[in-house]
Design a protein around this motif. Structure first.
Motif, PDB file in Angstrom:
ATOM      1  N   PRO A   1       0.794  -1.233   0.000  1.00 30.25           N
ATOM      2  CA  PRO A   1       0.000   0.000   0.000  1.00 30.25           C
ATOM      3  C   PRO A   1       0.824   1.279   0.000  1.00 30.25           C
ATOM      4  N   ILE A   2       1.986   1.282   0.663  1.00 33.80           N
ATOM      5  CA  ILE A   2       2.776   2.511   0.725  1.00 33.80           C
ATOM      6  C   ILE A   2       3.280   2.902  -0.659  1.00 33.80           C
ATOM      7  N   ALA A   3       3.825   1.936  -1.395  1.00 34.47           N
ATOM      8  CA  ALA A   3       4.318   2.225  -2.747  1.00 34.47           C
ATOM      9  C   ALA A   3       3.170   2.666  -3.652  1.00 34.47           C
ATOM     10  N   ALA A   4       2.021   2.001  -3.537  1.00 41.08           N
ATOM     11  CA  ALA A   4       0.874   2.360  -4.372  1.00 41.08           C
ATOM     12  C   ALA A   4       0.391   3.774  -4.065  1.00 41.08           C
ATOM     13  N   LYS A   5       0.298   4.107  -2.771  1.00 44.45           N
ATOM     14  CA  LYS A   5      -0.216   5.426  -2.398  1.00 44.45           C
ATOM     15  C   LYS A   5       0.771   6.541  -2.699  1.00 44.45           C
ATOM     16  N   ARG A   6       2.065   6.224  -2.714  1.00 42.38           N
ATOM     17  CA  ARG A   6       3.049   7.244  -3.094  1.00 42.38           C
ATOM     18  C   ARG A   6       2.907   7.631  -4.564  1.00 42.38           C
ATOM     19  N   ALA A   7       2.327   6.736  -5.350  1.00 47.68           N
ATOM     20  CA  ALA A   7       2.199   6.986  -6.783  1.00 47.68           C
ATOM     21  C   ALA A   7       0.909   7.707  -7.142  1.00 47.68           C
ATOM     22  N   LEU A   8       0.027   7.934  -6.167  1.00 47.37           N
ATOM     23  CA  LEU A   8      -1.287   8.488  -6.491  1.00 47.37           C
ATOM     24  C   LEU A   8      -1.595   9.748  -5.705  1.00 47.37           C
ATOM     25  N   ALA A   9      -2.645  10.422  -6.166  1.00 48.00           N
ATOM     26  CA  ALA A   9      -3.227  11.545  -5.437  1.00 48.00           C
ATOM     27  C   ALA A   9      -4.737  11.432  -5.552  1.00 48.00           C
ATOM     28  N   PHE A  10      -5.434  11.733  -4.449  1.00 47.93           N
ATOM     29  CA  PHE A  10      -6.895  11.676  -4.423  1.00 47.93           C
ATOM     30  C   PHE A  10      -7.419  13.072  -4.097  1.00 47.93           C
ATOM     31  N   PHE A  11      -8.301  13.579  -4.938  1.00 50.10           N
ATOM     32  CA  PHE A  11      -8.868  14.917  -4.757  1.00 50.10           C
ATOM     33  C   PHE A  11     -10.377  14.785  -4.567  1.00 50.10           C
ATOM     34  N   SER A  12     -10.856  15.164  -3.397  1.00 51.22           N
ATOM     35  CA  SER A  12     -12.279  15.052  -3.104  1.00 51.22           C
ATOM     36  C   SER A  12     -12.983  16.381  -3.365  1.00 51.22           C
ATOM     37  N   ASP A  13     -14.299  16.379  -3.199  1.00 57.97           N
ATOM     38  CA  ASP A  13     -15.062  17.609  -3.406  1.00 57.97           C
ATOM     39  C   ASP A  13     -14.965  18.550  -2.214  1.00 57.97           C
ATOM     40  N   GLU A  14     -14.402  18.073  -1.111  1.00 56.92           N
ATOM     41  CA  GLU A  14     -14.289  18.884   0.106  1.00 56.92           C
ATOM     42  C   GLU A  14     -12.822  19.000   0.498  1.00 56.92           C
ATOM     43  N   PRO A  15     -12.212  20.188   0.375  1.00 54.73           N
ATOM     44  CA  PRO A  15     -10.792  20.339   0.726  1.00 54.73           C
ATOM     45  C   PRO A  15     -10.551  20.113   2.212  1.00 54.73           C
ATOM     46  N   ARG A  16      -9.582  19.266   2.532  1.00 58.28           N
ATOM     47  CA  ARG A  16      -9.218  18.968   3.920  1.00 58.28           C
ATOM     48  C   ARG A  16      -7.931  19.706   4.251  1.00 58.28           C
ATOM     49  N   LEU A  17      -8.040  20.791   4.988  1.00 62.66           N
ATOM     50  CA  LEU A  17      -6.891  21.636   5.295  1.00 62.66           C
ATOM     51  C   LEU A  17      -6.752  21.821   6.801  1.00 62.66           C
ATOM     52  N   PHE A  18      -5.564  22.216   7.211  1.00 62.79           N
ATOM     53  CA  PHE A  18      -5.287  22.492   8.619  1.00 62.79           C
ATOM     54  C   PHE A  18      -5.547  23.972   8.895  1.00 62.79           C
ATOM     55  N   ASP A  19      -6.301  24.244   9.949  1.00 62.08           N
ATOM     56  CA  ASP A  19      -6.712  25.614  10.232  1.00 62.08           C
ATOM     57  C   ASP A  19      -5.551  26.561  10.484  1.00 62.08           C
ATOM     58  N   TYR A  20      -4.458  26.048  11.053  1.00 62.58           N
ATOM     59  CA  TYR A  20      -3.384  26.932  11.501  1.00 62.58           C
ATOM     60  C   TYR A  20      -2.103  26.803  10.673  1.00 62.58           C
ATOM     61  N   LEU A  21      -2.237  26.305   9.455  1.00 55.67           N
ATOM     62  CA  LEU A  21      -1.125  26.303   8.514  1.00 55.67           C
ATOM     63  C   LEU A  21      -1.481  27.206   7.340  1.00 55.67           C
ATOM     64  N   THR A  22      -0.556  28.070   6.945  1.00 54.43           N
ATOM     65  CA  THR A  22      -0.789  28.893   5.766  1.00 54.43           C
ATOM     66  C   THR A  22      -0.723  28.018   4.510  1.00 54.43           C
ATOM     67  N   ALA A  23      -1.066  28.629   3.401  1.00 55.67           N
ATOM     68  CA  ALA A  23      -0.998  27.885   2.133  1.00 55.67           C
ATOM     69  C   ALA A  23       0.414  27.375   1.884  1.00 55.67           C
ATOM     70  N   ARG A  24       1.400  28.208   2.098  1.00 53.40           N
ATOM     71  CA  ARG A  24       2.784  27.805   1.875  1.00 53.40           C
ATOM     72  C   ARG A  24       3.197  26.701   2.846  1.00 53.40           C
ATOM     73  N   GLN A  25       2.761  26.806   4.094  1.00 53.55           N
ATOM     74  CA  GLN A  25       3.097  25.792   5.099  1.00 53.55           C
ATOM     75  C   GLN A  25       2.440  24.457   4.782  1.00 53.55           C
ATOM     76  N   HIS A  26       1.250  24.482   4.174  1.00 58.18           N
ATOM     77  CA  HIS A  26       0.634  23.231   3.728  1.00 58.18           C
ATOM     78  C   HIS A  26       1.534  22.519   2.720  1.00 58.18           C
ATOM     79  N   LEU A  27       2.047  23.277   1.764  1.00 54.05           N
ATOM     80  CA  LEU A  27       2.923  22.686   0.754  1.00 54.05           C
ATOM     81  C   LEU A  27       4.214  22.180   1.380  1.00 54.05           C
ATOM     82  N   ASN A  28       4.762  22.915   2.340  1.00 55.51           N
ATOM     83  CA  ASN A  28       5.972  22.468   3.037  1.00 55.51           C
ATOM     84  C   ASN A  28       5.710  21.159   3.777  1.00 55.51           C
ATOM     85  N   PHE A  29       4.547  21.072   4.415  1.00 56.51           N
ATOM     86  CA  PHE A  29       4.180  19.879   5.181  1.00 56.51           C
ATOM     87  C   PHE A  29       4.059  18.663   4.262  1.00 56.51           C
ATOM     88  N   VAL A  30       3.366  18.833   3.148  1.00 53.12           N
ATOM     89  CA  VAL A  30       3.191  17.737   2.192  1.00 53.12           C
ATOM     90  C   VAL A  30       4.542  17.306   1.624  1.00 53.12           C
TER      91      VAL A  30
END
Length: 243
Positions: free
Chosen positions: A69-98
């Motif tokens: 599962p780890i190798a499979a999930k590293r190869a994919l991305a799932f985009f839902s209709d509802e964005p799941r974001l962290f309230d206290y991370l800026t947009a740039r910090q979200h990208l840094n975290f990912v």
């Protein structure tokens, strides 16, 4: 790049997806359509490993989702209709975290063009609470694209986007397919799917009604009408069911 054999998904005594098999190859965009309750979201979540399938096999970019599962999930991305974001991370910090999660080296060189592509570069230091619904969706998609996934699943990803945002998202999907990504897109916007998709898979009550290229599925349900569109194909294939 996506291979599905005999996929079943049951919730107790209810069967959401039954004996589903299909494949999507590199560079193809598959439109997943069906009436409400047809099993589209359950199918996508099983393929992405978000929920377990009851039985069947799924291979993502050559990796068995159940066995590796780890190798499979590293190869994919799932985009839902509802964005799941962290309230206290800026947009740039979200990208840094990912980037840290996926081990993306020198991610700034990838992150900045994504911010610019989705027109949120000027919002990079803002929190999600300061962003509109559409901007949150764009940020979630930018985060999902940061590790350059080979396989992408879109489940009604255009919710909250204005007409121009939808058009630009369409162009972004086409660009990535042309670059070799394998894409499955589920949307009620059939005119969008008709513009973007190379193939279509129609579900009804969890079962496959038809799949193939747009031309193949159109020929099957056109009844000799050369001008039939995807909406009419959908209505004929499902017996007029509401999408």
């Amino acid at each position: 790049m996506i291979e599905v054999q005999g996929l079943h998904k049951r919730y107790g005594n209810f069967t959401a997806v039954s004996d589903l098999s299909f494949a999507v190859r590199q560079g193809e965009v598959l439109g997943l359509v069906g009436p409400n309750g047809a099993g589209k979201t359950s199918t996508l979540r099983c393929l992405a490993g978000i929920i377990p399938a009851s039985s069947g096999t799924v291979r993502i970019a050559g990796h068995d989702l159940a066995a590796d599962p780890i190798a499979a999930k590293r190869a994919l991305a799932f985009f839902s209709d509802e964005p799941r974001l962290f309230d206290y991370l800026t947009a740039r910090q979200h990208l840094n975290f990912v980037a840290r999660i996926y081990g993306v080296a020198n991610h700034e060189a990838i992150a900045q063009p994504l911010l610019e592509e989705f027109e949120i570069a000027d919002k990079a230091d803002q929190l999600p609470g300061e962003l509109s619904r559409g901007m949150k969706q764009k940020l979630a998609i930018a985060c999902g694209l940061l590790h350059s996934p080979q396989v992408m699943f879109f489940d009604e990803p255009l919710t909250g986007l204005d007409p121009l945002g939808i058009r630009r998202m369409k162009n972004s999907i086409i660009k990535r397919a042309r670059a070799g990504a394998t894409i499955v897109l589920s949307s009620h916007l059939l005119h969008l799917l008709e513009e973007v998709c190379t193939h279509v898979l129609i579900l009804k009550r969890g079962e496959k009604i038809a799949d193939g290229t747009l031309a193949e599925v159109s020929a099957r349900f056109s009844n000799g009408d050369a001008n039939v569109n995807l909406e009419e194909i959908f209505l004929r294939a499902t017996g007029g069911s509401d999408i």
